[in-house]
Design a protein around this motif. Structure first.
Motif: not given
Length: 189
Positions: A81-97
């Motif tokens: 779902a689109e909501e899960r894509l948003d969660e994954l992108l937020a996870e990526f940014l946290r991991d990147f930071e």
């Protein structure tokens, strides 16, 4: 230089910060998504509405995602779902930071670009499933001489545009939810 050498040169010349990673996701995923959502009512009123999202071979799951479970999740668009894509992108940014993106299965090189394009590919497939009356596809133009490649590409802008246009001009009732690389249908993986 061949294409691989040019990409290596670009990688050594470009380093991402958290801010540029965030901007990359905003441009390459969220910007495209917002424009698409704004135009959906008009596209849906067409007798043969089409969406062609400009993608990249860097967005292929074999290139952009290391962690197997994440690849499976992004490839399983029947459940995604689109909501899960948003969660994954937020996870990526946290991991990147935090400096742990690569250890958590995200790409090391051109990471925000690759993740954004993988997300765009998944989003395109979600849209194709949700709107079967539309033709929604992704297209990789090829390695084009543009500002984003620091003019190190192999194809001219006209050749790259031809690869995208060929997907937009597929016959009525043609494929949807597919990925095209340089004008030819290919796998998302």
């Amino acid at each position: 230089m061949d294409a691989g050498q040019r990409i290596d040169w670009m990688w050594t010349s470009c380093r991402q910060t958290y801010e540029t990673a965030k901007q990359g996701l905003q441009t390459n995923y969220y910007g495209t998504k917002r424009v698409t959502e704004a135009l959906l009512p008009l596209l849906r009123s067409s007798s043969d509405g089409r969406i062609v999202n400009v993608s990249s071979n860097f967005g292929l799951l074999s290139v952009s995602i290391i962690r197997r479970s994440l690849k499976q999740e992004l490839n399983g668009v029947d459940r995604l779902a689109e909501e899960r894509l948003d969660e994954l992108l937020a996870e990526f940014l946290r991991d990147f930071e935090s400096g742990g993106a690569e250890a958590r299965g995200w790409p090391a090189e051109f990471s925000a670009y690759k993740v954004a394009k993988a997300a765009m590919n998944a989003y395109s497939r979600i849209l194709a499933r949700r709107h079967p009356e539309l033709r929604v596809n992704c297209a990789h133009p090829g390695y084009v001489k543009t500002d984003i490649t620091r003019n190190s590409g192999i194809l001219t802008p006209e050749e790259g545009a031809r690869n995208i246009t060929s997907v937009a001009l597929l016959p009525e009732g043609g494929p949807t939810g597919r990925y095209f690389s340089e004008g030819e249908e290919a796998s998302f993986v």
